[in-house]
Design a protein around this motif. Structure first.
Motif, PDB file in Angstrom:
ATOM      1  N   UNK A   1      24.538 -48.232  -5.366  1.00 25.40           N
ATOM      2  CA  UNK A   1      23.441 -48.940  -6.021  1.00 25.40           C
ATOM      3  C   UNK A   1      23.090 -48.346  -7.376  1.00 25.40           C
ATOM      4  N   UNK A   2      23.424 -47.089  -7.595  1.00 19.08           N
ATOM      5  CA  UNK A   2      23.003 -46.410  -8.810  1.00 19.08           C
ATOM      6  C   UNK A   2      24.107 -46.296  -9.850  1.00 19.08           C
ATOM      7  N   UNK A   3      25.210 -47.013  -9.668  1.00 22.69           N
ATOM      8  CA  UNK A   3      26.310 -46.934 -10.630  1.00 22.69           C
ATOM      9  C   UNK A   3      25.894 -47.409 -12.020  1.00 22.69           C
ATOM     10  N   UNK A   4      25.010 -48.398 -12.078  1.00 20.48           N
ATOM     11  CA  UNK A   4      24.609 -48.937 -13.369  1.00 20.48           C
ATOM     12  C   UNK A   4      23.899 -47.882 -14.213  1.00 20.48           C
ATOM     13  N   UNK A   5      23.276 -46.908 -13.585  1.00 20.83           N
ATOM     14  CA  UNK A   5      22.512 -45.894 -14.301  1.00 20.83           C
ATOM     15  C   UNK A   5      23.335 -44.643 -14.582  1.00 20.83           C
ATOM     16  N   UNK A   6      24.623 -44.657 -14.308  1.00 16.78           N
ATOM     17  CA  UNK A   6      25.464 -43.488 -14.536  1.00 16.78           C
ATOM     18  C   UNK A   6      26.347 -43.679 -15.758  1.00 16.78           C
ATOM     19  N   UNK A   7      26.611 -42.562 -16.417  1.00 15.86           N
ATOM     20  CA  UNK A   7      27.549 -42.538 -17.536  1.00 15.86           C
ATOM     21  C   UNK A   7      28.467 -41.341 -17.344  1.00 15.86           C
ATOM     22  N   UNK A   8      29.683 -41.471 -17.826  1.00 14.74           N
ATOM     23  CA  UNK A   8      30.661 -40.393 -17.687  1.00 14.74           C
ATOM     24  C   UNK A   8      31.088 -39.882 -19.052  1.00 14.74           C
ATOM     25  N   UNK A   9      31.275 -38.597 -19.132  1.00 13.20           N
ATOM     26  CA  UNK A   9      31.858 -37.936 -20.294  1.00 13.20           C
ATOM     27  C   UNK A   9      33.127 -37.252 -19.807  1.00 13.20           C
ATOM     28  N   UNK A  10      34.196 -37.343 -20.563  1.00 14.72           N
ATOM     29  CA  UNK A  10      35.427 -36.626 -20.250  1.00 14.72           C
ATOM     30  C   UNK A  10      35.520 -35.477 -21.251  1.00 14.72           C
ATOM     31  N   UNK A  11      35.678 -34.260 -20.714  1.00 16.43           N
ATOM     32  CA  UNK A  11      35.639 -33.055 -21.544  1.00 16.43           C
ATOM     33  C   UNK A  11      37.033 -32.427 -21.552  1.00 16.43           C
ATOM     34  N   UNK A  12      37.528 -32.127 -22.754  1.00 17.27           N
ATOM     35  CA  UNK A  12      38.870 -31.577 -22.930  1.00 17.27           C
ATOM     36  C   UNK A  12      38.770 -30.134 -23.405  1.00 17.27           C
ATOM     37  N   UNK A  13      39.675 -29.300 -22.887  1.00 19.82           N
ATOM     38  CA  UNK A  13      39.718 -27.894 -23.275  1.00 19.82           C
ATOM     39  C   UNK A  13      41.145 -27.446 -23.476  1.00 19.82           C
ATOM     40  N   UNK A  14      41.303 -26.308 -24.180  1.00 19.56           N
ATOM     41  CA  UNK A  14      42.634 -25.866 -24.543  1.00 19.56           C
ATOM     42  C   UNK A  14      43.110 -24.588 -23.906  1.00 19.56           C
ATOM     43  N   UNK A  15      42.321 -24.011 -23.013  1.00 20.15           N
ATOM     44  CA  UNK A  15      42.735 -22.747 -22.403  1.00 20.15           C
ATOM     45  C   UNK A  15      43.843 -22.975 -21.383  1.00 20.15           C
ATOM     46  N   UNK A  16      44.882 -22.160 -21.431  1.00 18.16           N
ATOM     47  CA  UNK A  16      45.992 -22.271 -20.488  1.00 18.16           C
ATOM     48  C   UNK A  16      45.845 -21.195 -19.423  1.00 18.16           C
ATOM     49  N   UNK A  17      45.523 -21.599 -18.204  1.00 18.72           N
ATOM     50  CA  UNK A  17      45.398 -20.655 -17.099  1.00 18.72           C
ATOM     51  C   UNK A  17      46.741 -20.373 -16.438  1.00 18.72           C
ATOM     52  N   UNK A  18      47.699 -21.253 -16.622  1.00 17.77           N
ATOM     53  CA  UNK A  18      49.028 -21.119 -16.018  1.00 17.77           C
ATOM     54  C   UNK A  18      50.080 -21.201 -17.113  1.00 17.77           C
ATOM     55  N   UNK A  19      51.195 -20.504 -16.936  1.00 20.09           N
ATOM     56  CA  UNK A  19      52.236 -20.544 -17.971  1.00 20.09           C
ATOM     57  C   UNK A  19      52.733 -21.965 -18.289  1.00 20.09           C
ATOM     58  N   UNK A  20      52.850 -22.837 -17.283  1.00 28.64           N
ATOM     59  CA  UNK A  20      53.357 -24.184 -17.538  1.00 28.64           C
ATOM     60  C   UNK A  20      52.410 -25.004 -18.408  1.00 28.64           C
TER      61      UNK A  20
END
Length: 153
Positions: free
Chosen positions: A14-33
């Motif tokens: 019921x509350x989907x209309x009141x939600x907004x999403x942000x997609x956050x990008x970062x550059x740290x590599x925790x794994x060699x691949x």
């Protein structure tokens, strides 16, 4: 003839209309691949905003972190992430889930979690940089569509 009963919707939908999403990008590599991915776009996660505050969905190695942040409603989380050196993109309104739309056949990754958070109309991408480019294209198209003046001919 029998009367049709209204279909009950779960409370969380019921509350989907009141939600907004942000997609956050970062550059740290925790794994060699991850060093094979483009600098600045080696990981992404979703931050969901509603009237009560913020929820973060962050796919970590081996598990999905879902955390409700202890910040006041109206807190500028995208600004906080920008100051921390991350790149937030949004906001994207969350739509009602579509029947039959899913992420079948897509490996579990940070991109798959972000696409799932955005919903059935999320652009296809396999890498964080690909998702970033697709989201920007979508925002540009939406802005062009919304700002084109209607001139009668």
């Amino acid at each position: 003839m029998t009367a049709r009963r209204p279909v009950a919707r779960p409370a969380h939908r019921r509350h989907l209309e009141a939600q907004r999403a942000w997609i956050v990008f970062g550059g740290r590599a925790d794994h060699p691949w991850q060093r094979l991915l483009r600098r600045g776009f080696r990981h992404c996660f979703a931050a969901l905003e509603d009237a009560c505050g913020w929820t973060v969905l962050d796919p970590l190695t081996g598990r999905l972190l879902a955390a409700r942040l202890d910040v006041p409603p109206g807190f500028d989380l995208p600004g906080f992430y920008r100051r921390a050196g991350l790149l937030p993109v949004g906001p994207f309104p969350l739509d009602e889930p579509a029947r039959g739309a899913g992420l079948r056949g897509v490996p579990f990754s940070c991109v798959a979690v972000c696409r799932a958070a955005l919903g059935p109309h999320a652009p296809f991408a396999l890498t964080p940089h690909g998702l970033f480019r697709a989201l920007l294209r979508g925002q540009e198209n939406r802005k062009k569509f919304l700002t084109i003046p209607l001139i009668p001919t």
